[in-house]
Design an enzyme around this catalytic site. Structure first.
Site, mmCIF file in Angstrom:
data_model
loop_
_atom_site.group_PDB
_atom_site.id
_atom_site.type_symbol
_atom_site.label_atom_id
_atom_site.label_comp_id
_atom_site.label_asym_id
_atom_site.label_seq_id
_atom_site.Cartn_x
_atom_site.Cartn_y
_atom_site.Cartn_z
ATOM 1 N N ARG A 117 0.846 -1.184 0.000
ATOM 2 C CA ARG A 117 0.000 0.000 0.000
ATOM 3 C C ARG A 117 0.892 1.248 0.000
ATOM 4 N NH1 ARG A 117 -2.039 -3.666 3.862
ATOM 5 N NH2 ARG A 117 -4.198 -4.338 3.496
ATOM 6 N N HIS A 223 -3.374 3.060 -6.182
ATOM 7 C CA HIS A 223 -3.748 1.803 -5.533
ATOM 8 C C HIS A 223 -3.959 0.690 -6.556
ATOM 9 C CE1 HIS A 223 -5.312 -0.684 -2.259
ATOM 10 N NE2 HIS A 223 -6.258 -1.075 -3.089
ATOM 11 N N ARG A 226 -1.119 -1.955 -6.836
ATOM 12 C CA ARG A 226 -1.218 -3.068 -5.878
ATOM 13 C C ARG A 226 -2.306 -4.043 -6.325
ATOM 14 N NH1 ARG A 226 -1.520 -4.703 -0.250
ATOM 15 N NH2 ARG A 226 -3.689 -4.889 0.423
ATOM 16 N N HIS A 249 -4.075 -8.778 4.329
ATOM 17 C CA HIS A 249 -5.521 -8.741 4.579
ATOM 18 C C HIS A 249 -5.863 -9.528 5.838
ATOM 19 C CE1 HIS A 249 -5.757 -8.145 0.012
ATOM 20 N NE2 HIS A 249 -6.073 -7.000 0.580
ATOM 21 N N TYR A 258 -9.559 -10.627 -5.693
ATOM 22 C CA TYR A 258 -8.507 -10.760 -6.698
ATOM 23 C C TYR A 258 -8.558 -12.107 -7.416
ATOM 24 C CZ TYR A 258 -6.803 -6.728 -4.219
ATOM 25 O OH TYR A 258 -6.713 -5.490 -3.647
#
Length: 282
Positions: A117, A223, A226, A249, A258
């Site tokens: 991040r 972002h 990522r 996460h 994802y």
């Protein structure tokens, strides 16, 4: 800290001005529906955030016995249905890296290939790299607040504090960056401005805006780098647990986004299934 700041902003800008004259007992479901609809008409994401905060307040009031039932009864109002984010291509990642100032080029590989991040990249120090073992450690974030202040702190969840493997082709670029632009002391910031001080998020946004404009990709947010890297990891066969670890996460739901189907991944799976399905030789 950022969460507290967001809550204060939502209260000051969206909840208190519209509902501040109501007592908890007097606030009705119809009042909440009207308030929510007014915000959602122009700012659906903000409406969802404000609704979640109001609903939490009302749930606490129910638990405390102040009210008998919450007036927040709009199904799904607290859900943010974000549109699918765009992906960069491999060629675009290379071009974006080249479009950044030399002392900031390492930011793009760190975001894509290490799936960091923005705050995690800005929080990196020399001591966070173990290049002899091919790893980096995420132990802090550096975030700019709405008032311009800077906060350096640990990641907000245990999952955010992690050690991840660096893809081998990226290691030489990191070694070069550390040698050319980072001071020798262990606590030296890895990403710095032109004068050697910690890079400010506002300056990063300026150079990122220039880089994506040079590629005619104004839709590509920082972002999304990522997001691109995690999507590629999923396409390479990463499990949900592996995506959770690399992305920092705390819940599977964040990582599962994802693992959406892609034509390329679907073809690879079909080919693998085809190997299993081949008829036996007579």
């Amino acid at each position: 800290v950022r969460t507290s700041e967001l809550y204060a902003h939502l209260l000051a800008q969206h909840i208190i001005p519209a509902l501040g004259t109501f007592t908890l007992v007097d606030l009705s479901p119809e009042d909440v529906r009207t308030w929510y609809a007014d915000i959602a008409a122009e700012h659906p994401s903000t409406a969802a955030k404000a609704y979640r905060l109001l609903s939490s307040v009302m749930s606490r009031a129910v638990d405390d016995g102040t009210i008998s039932r919450s007036p927040c009864r709009i199904p799904g109002a607290g859900n943010e249905a974000a549109a699918p984010r765009p992906l960069a291509t491999l060629d675009e990642v290379k071009a974006l890296t080249a479009a950044m100032p030399e002392h900031l080029r390492i930011i793009v590989p760190l975001a894509v290939w290490c799936q960091l991040r923005r705050g995690e990249i800005l929080g990196l120090q020399r001591q966070d790299f173990g290049l002899d073992k091919g790893v980096l450690r995420v132990t802090r974030t550096r975030t700019t607040m709405m008032n311009g202040g800077v906060v350096v702190k640990e990641p907000k969840t245990a999952a955010g504090r992690r050690t991840i493997a660096i893809p081998p082709p990226v290691i030489p670029a990191i070694e070069d960056h550390l040698r050319r632009y980072v001071r020798a002391e262990p606590a030296a910031w890895v990403v710095v401005g032109e004068k050697g001080g910690p890079l400010q998020a506002t300056h990063l946004q300026v150079v990122w805006q220039h880089a994506r404009t040079s590629l005619d990709r104004p839709d590509l947010h920082f972002h999304d780098l990522r997001h691109t890297g995690l999507t590629w990891a999923a396409m390479a066969g990463a499990t949900t647990a592996e995506l959770m670890h690399r992305g920092g996460h705390a819940s599977p739901s964040a990582a599962l986004r994802y693992q959406h189907a892609t034509k390329e991944r679907d073809k690879a799976l079909a080919a693998a299934l085809g190997e299993l399905a081949q008829p036996e030789e007579p």
